[in-house]
Enzyme design. Structure first.
Site, PDB file in Angstrom:
ATOM      1  N   HIS A  48      11.571   3.207   1.087  1.00 40.24           N
ATOM      2  CA  HIS A  48      10.247   3.668   0.686  1.00 40.24           C
ATOM      3  C   HIS A  48      10.244   4.281  -0.700  1.00 40.24           C
ATOM      4  O   HIS A  48       9.318   4.088  -1.484  1.00 40.24           O
ATOM      5  CB  HIS A  48       9.724   4.684   1.706  1.00 40.24           C
ATOM      6  CG  HIS A  48       9.240   4.063   2.981  1.00 40.24           C
ATOM      7  ND1 HIS A  48       9.323   4.691   4.192  1.00 40.24           N
ATOM      8  CD2 HIS A  48       8.681   2.859   3.226  1.00 40.24           C
ATOM      9  CE1 HIS A  48       8.824   3.915   5.129  1.00 40.24           C
ATOM     10  NE2 HIS A  48       8.434   2.796   4.578  1.00 40.24           N
ATOM     11  N   GLY A  88      29.086 -25.226 -30.722  1.00 39.09           N
ATOM     12  CA  GLY A  88      29.389 -23.795 -30.793  1.00 39.09           C
ATOM     13  C   GLY A  88      29.534 -23.424 -32.253  1.00 39.09           C
ATOM     14  O   GLY A  88      30.635 -23.485 -32.814  1.00 39.09           O
ATOM     15  N   SER A  89      28.429 -23.044 -32.867  1.00 38.74           N
ATOM     16  CA  SER A  89      28.430 -22.879 -34.323  1.00 38.74           C
ATOM     17  C   SER A  89      29.268 -21.685 -34.781  1.00 38.74           C
ATOM     18  O   SER A  89      29.719 -21.656 -35.936  1.00 38.74           O
ATOM     19  CB  SER A  89      26.991 -22.750 -34.844  1.00 38.74           C
ATOM     20  OG  SER A  89      26.331 -21.652 -34.253  1.00 38.74           O
ATOM     21  N   ASN A  90      29.503 -20.704 -33.914  1.00 41.43           N
ATOM     22  CA  ASN A  90      30.297 -19.552 -34.332  1.00 41.43           C
ATOM     23  C   ASN A  90      31.739 -19.964 -34.651  1.00 41.43           C
ATOM     24  O   ASN A  90      32.246 -19.735 -35.755  1.00 41.43           O
ATOM     25  CB  ASN A  90      30.301 -18.479 -33.230  1.00 41.43           C
ATOM     26  CG  ASN A  90      28.934 -17.861 -33.027  1.00 41.43           C
ATOM     27  OD1 ASN A  90      28.042 -18.024 -33.852  1.00 41.43           O
ATOM     28  ND2 ASN A  90      28.756 -17.163 -31.921  1.00 41.43           N
ATOM     29  N   ASP A  91      32.410 -20.572 -33.670  1.00 41.91           N
ATOM     30  CA  ASP A  91      33.798 -20.986 -33.901  1.00 41.91           C
ATOM     31  C   ASP A  91      33.878 -22.113 -34.911  1.00 41.91           C
ATOM     32  O   ASP A  91      34.815 -22.164 -35.735  1.00 41.91           O
ATOM     33  CB  ASP A  91      34.451 -21.427 -32.578  1.00 41.91           C
ATOM     34  CG  ASP A  91      34.957 -20.236 -31.768  1.00 41.91           C
ATOM     35  OD1 ASP A  91      34.750 -19.094 -32.214  1.00 41.91           O
ATOM     36  OD2 ASP A  91      35.543 -20.451 -30.692  1.00 41.91           O
ATOM     37  N   ARG A  98      29.568 -23.359 -18.897  1.00 40.20           N
ATOM     38  CA  ARG A  98      30.818 -23.532 -19.639  1.00 40.20           C
ATOM     39  C   ARG A  98      31.980 -23.014 -18.804  1.00 40.20           C
ATOM     40  O   ARG A  98      31.948 -21.882 -18.318  1.00 40.20           O
ATOM     41  CB  ARG A  98      30.758 -22.795 -20.974  1.00 40.20           C
ATOM     42  CG  ARG A  98      31.987 -23.042 -21.859  1.00 40.20           C
ATOM     43  CD  ARG A  98      31.861 -22.342 -23.194  1.00 40.20           C
ATOM     44  NE  ARG A  98      31.961 -20.894 -23.067  1.00 40.20           N
ATOM     45  CZ  ARG A  98      31.735 -20.045 -24.076  1.00 40.20           C
ATOM     46  NH1 ARG A  98      31.385 -20.507 -25.263  1.00 40.20           N
ATOM     47  NH2 ARG A  98      31.842 -18.745 -23.890  1.00 40.20           N
ATOM     48  N   CYS A 119      24.361 -23.853 -29.207  1.00 43.82           N
ATOM     49  CA  CYS A 119      24.240 -22.602 -28.452  1.00 43.82           C
ATOM     50  C   CYS A 119      24.846 -21.423 -29.210  1.00 43.82           C
ATOM     51  O   CYS A 119      25.164 -20.399 -28.616  1.00 43.82           O
ATOM     52  CB  CYS A 119      24.891 -22.733 -27.076  1.00 43.82           C
ATOM     53  SG  CYS A 119      26.616 -23.265 -27.103  1.00 43.82           S
ATOM     54  N   GLU A 129      33.251 -27.352 -31.267  1.00 46.43           N
ATOM     55  CA  GLU A 129      33.483 -26.118 -32.013  1.00 46.43           C
ATOM     56  C   GLU A 129      34.741 -26.167 -32.872  1.00 46.43           C
ATOM     57  O   GLU A 129      35.071 -25.192 -33.542  1.00 46.43           O
ATOM     58  CB  GLU A 129      33.564 -24.936 -31.038  1.00 46.43           C
ATOM     59  CG  GLU A 129      34.563 -25.128 -29.909  1.00 46.43           C
ATOM     60  CD  GLU A 129      34.427 -24.079 -28.814  1.00 46.43           C
ATOM     61  OE1 GLU A 129      33.927 -22.977 -29.101  1.00 46.43           O
ATOM     62  OE2 GLU A 129      34.820 -24.371 -27.671  1.00 46.43           O
TER      63      GLU A 129
END
Length: 792
Positions: free
Chosen positions: A420, A700-703, A577, A750, A679
């Protein structure tokens, strides 16, 4: 037999709410209309609202009560308590009119006549303004359990009548704009379900925190259900996915084991003077779920049938009879908070700082509250709570409602999401963290704290006043785009909330987030159990409570994390992934230091496909595959697609596809798509060749940027050079997109770049990217900016 003051449940319909209150009318509706669908409702009868009013008139209480409450200041807790106590005493001392007493006795005789032994009943309250779609009045009046004999029933009816004037009920009517005289009470007398010998709880046919309508949320604990309703226990929780329930698949997508420290049982001790008593739950029982999977699924079916009958989300109390093994519905009322939210503006709360965590529990709502902690040990101290305080206590009940609205946040040791106090906190829009276990000892009186319910299922109480950012998003109509915008989702506990943001599915669901946060143990530790040192062995056993083995714990928890995200976005694609822990990250898991190497550069080391293919990791990889296979096949969530990270060479590509096939995850079987994380520069250079093994790429544009430019973006010395828009990176991206397009295969991205740089996102669209997966907080803004750029 014609009766003016008492009506059998079987004669009632929902249209009788003004005669017998919403709760009793609903019981009659279900008993008469849904029994044929297999829904069991214990039989009983109800006194009418007119009988209550006649009782007040016969005892000269109508005007007397009105006068006593006329000028009452409900914000004055002491005055409210005094008025409520006095009015309740007047009512309890009253006499039932002779005609009402006779009819109660007649119907009680009929109810008990078919039993070979004396039965017990519950005497429940049902107010004429209660359980309406616009106001719950949850727990405002009393319920009396295990009532035996007609004299006890008559006494309990007077007590139920008096409970219309509980402090919380008086205050709640004023808050909701109801005149006291306009609300009458009906007493429902209902056969008891012997859940004291089994389990009971509450279910909602909607997620209580996000409003996601495609799940049934069930809470359960041992014994009578009042412990769950009142917030005296931290119950077990289950989420059931309605579409998979309908499809005949295994639909339980998530569960969590509650502590279930106490239970309510019949008190059969001679001379105790009580009908029920609270006892401790044995340790062995606490460490197992209070419901079987079969019971959870059957309850969900019951909930869906009731929801379908009423045409709206429902809040349902249920009990399992320990004698006959059947599940019973004890009451059903409309859900009154999330089902009424239709705003086009979404507010998201986010902490921009962090500090030491003092306590954790179940998050109620999605807001953040900041203020000084006010430790309150009992309702007699409620007046100590001032506006803006954080109320910290063992447990609350609806009696606390008059002061709960003052609080910036509420923190309790005990309670679950369906009690409640949680319902009232939602109605008031106040963040609450319930079931912390040790909040009253971990939080100091007067200390500034920050209470966050904005981080998923788990609520946190942080030390100090932290900075809070409130983001307002106008959902409204969004312009058409030539690209799909998906989301990156790591935390399954936020998936039900995130699915409401416009999206084309999930472009990246991180398995390592699920392993780290829902499991916390290195897979090798699980696989080597029980051959572990004593300390580590006990840790694993404690985590695996409720599961048949540590291995089952790992597999099912992983499957449930994946399934929660997949169910939230069903039937849109969800790209999962495979785990992309680096060795230094794996070492942080429980037992991880025993199995992981210490590498100089983990980003370029033992990760991705190379790890999956290693003989030292093959049995761990099998656990991941078994979880994914369960989600797709047993649970039916075929919208799950698989993404393989960090594939360095064509040889690795070939071998990892064969490894997946040998573990029952074959490309094309059951429409399974296997995507490769693009990547590594070699992926772009040999894009056409890699695509022979996969159904597409997710960039995976970062790596890829780090490896193309040869820099570490985490190094302050060179991080300024990190930019996905560098010509060298864009040349590789253009090649990748072109290769996928020419072969008719999927291509998405991503990484963080499109969220940070709208010009980069626009360039990707011009190149022909199919999907851009963004962080949830940037989806709507990026969508609008891309739409504006396209229209310019």
């Amino acid at each position: 037999m014609s009766a003016r003051h008492v009506i059998a449940f079987g004669e009632l319909r929902i249209s009788d709410a003004q005669r017998v209150g919403g709760k009793n009318a609903s019981l009659g509706e279900m008993l008469s209309q849904l029994s044929a669908q297999g829904i069991r409702v214990p039989d009983g009868f109800a006194t009418t609202a007119e009988a209550f009013r006649e009782f007040l008139r016969a005892n000269a209480l109508t005007e007397r009560i009105a006068k006593r409450l006329e000028h009452l200041n409900i914000d004055d807790v002491a005055a409210l308590e005094a008025a409520g106590r006095q009015v309740r005493a007047w009512v309890e001392q009253g006499s039932l009119p002779g005609s009402l007493e006779r009819e109660i006795k007649e119907y009680y005789h009929i109810l008990t006549n078919d039993s070979s032994c004396e039965i017990s009943v519950a005497v429940r309250s049902s107010a004429t303004a209660e359980d309406l779609p616009e106001a719950s009045f949850a727990g405002q009046q009393e319920t009396f359990l295990n009532v035996i004999g007609i004299d006890a029933v008559l006494h309990s009816v007077r007590k139920v009548f008096a409970s219309l004037y509980n402090d919380r009920a008086i205050a709640y009517r004023v808050h909701q704009g109801y005149a006291h005289a306009d609300v009458a009470l009906s007493a429902g007398v209902q056969k008891m379900v012997r859940s004291d010998l089994a389990a009971a709880g509450v279910m909602f046919t909607i997620d209580t925190e996000s409003g996601f309508s495609e799940v049934v949320f069930i809470t359960s604990s041992f014994g009578l259900g009042e412990t769950v309703v009142q917030g005296a226990v931290n119950p077990d929780e289950f989420y059931v996915h309605k579409p998979m329930l309908e499809a005949g698949k295994f639909p339980i997508v998530r569960r969590s084991l509650g502590s279930k420290l106490v239970q309510l049982q019949y008190d059969t001790r001679p001379g105790s003077g009580r009908s029920v008593r609270q006892v401790d739950v044995p340790d062995a029982e606490r460490h197992r779920f209070s419901l079987s999977d079969q019971d959870v699924i059957e309850l969900a079916r019951i909930g869906v049938r009731i929801e379908r009958h009423y045409g709206r989300p429902m809040d349902i109390e249920w009990g399992k009879d320990g004698l006959d093994g059947h599940l019973y519905v004890l009451q059903a009322r409309p859900e009154t908070v999330k089902s009424r939210v239709h705003s086009e503006t979404q507010l998201r709360y986010r902490l921009t700082q962090t500090s030491r965590i003092l306590a954790t529990g179940r998050a109620i709502g999605q807001k953040i509250g900041v203020g000084p902690a006010r430790l309150v040990s009992s309702s007699s101290q409620m007046e100590r709570v001032r506006a803006g305080d954080v109320l910290v206590t063992d447990m609350t009940d609806p009696n606390w409602e008059p002061v709960m609205k003052r609080a910036a946040a509420i923190v309790t040791n005990r309670g679950g999401r369906t009690c409640h106090a949680a319902i009232i906190a939602r109605e008031l829009g106040i963040p609450a963290v319930v079931g912390c276990g040790d909040a009253t000892s971990a939080v100091a009186e007067g200390a500034d704290v920050t209470v966050s319910c904005a981080e998923g299922d788990t609520g946190h109480v942080y030390e100090g006043r932290l900075q809070v950012q409130v983001e307002s998003t106008e959902r409204g109509a969004l312009p058409p785009l030539p690209v799909k915008l998906a989301m990156n989702v790591g935390n399954p506990h936020l998936a039900f909330e995130f699915q409401a943001i416009p999206n084309a599915g999930v472009g990246l669901a991180r398995l390592e987030f699920i392993i780290n946060n829902l499991i916390g143990v290195h897979p090798k530790t699980i696989l080597q159990y029980p051959n572990l040192d004593d300390g580590l062995k006990r840790t694993v056993e404690a985590l695996a409570h409720g599961y048949a083995s540590p291995r089952e714990f790992f597999e099912l928890r992983l499957a449930e994390g994946i399934a929660t995200i997949a169910a939230a976005f069903w039937p849109k694609p969800v790209i999962v992934r495979l785990s992309d822990f680096k060795s230094n990250e794996y070492r942080k898991l429980i037992g991880g230091a025993r199995y992981e190497p210490e590498e100089e550069n983990p980003m370029l080391g033992f990760r991705g496909a190379a790890r999956f293919l290693s003989p030292d990791f093959s049995d761990c990889f099998e656990l991941e595959c078994r979880a994914l296979k369960r989600v797709r096949e047993t649970m039916g969530l075929t919208n799950v697609e698989i993404m393989v990270p960090f594939v360095r060479t064509l040889a690795e590509a070939s071998r990892v596809i064969e490894l997946l096939r040998s573990n029952g995850l074959e490309r094309g079987t059951g429409a399974l798509r296997v995507i490769m994380m693009c990547e590594v520069p070699s992926n772009a250079v040999l894009a056409e060749e890699f695509l022979e093994y996969f159904d597409g790429f997710s960039i995976g544009s970062n790596d890829l940027t780090q490896l193309t430019l040869g820099l570490d973006r985490d190094s302050g010395l060179v991080a300024a050079g990190f930019d996905e828009r560098d010509p060298a990176v864009k040349a590789l991206l253009s090649r990748v997109i072109s290769a996928c397009r020419s072969k008719g295969k999927y291509v998405g991205i991503c990484g963080q770049g499109p969220s940070d740089h709208i010009d980069f996102a626009q360039w990707l669209v011009e190149q022909g990217i199919e999907s851009i997966s963004l962080n949830p907080d940037s989806v709507v803004e990026t969508w609008r900016r891309l739409g504006a750029a396209r229209g310019a």
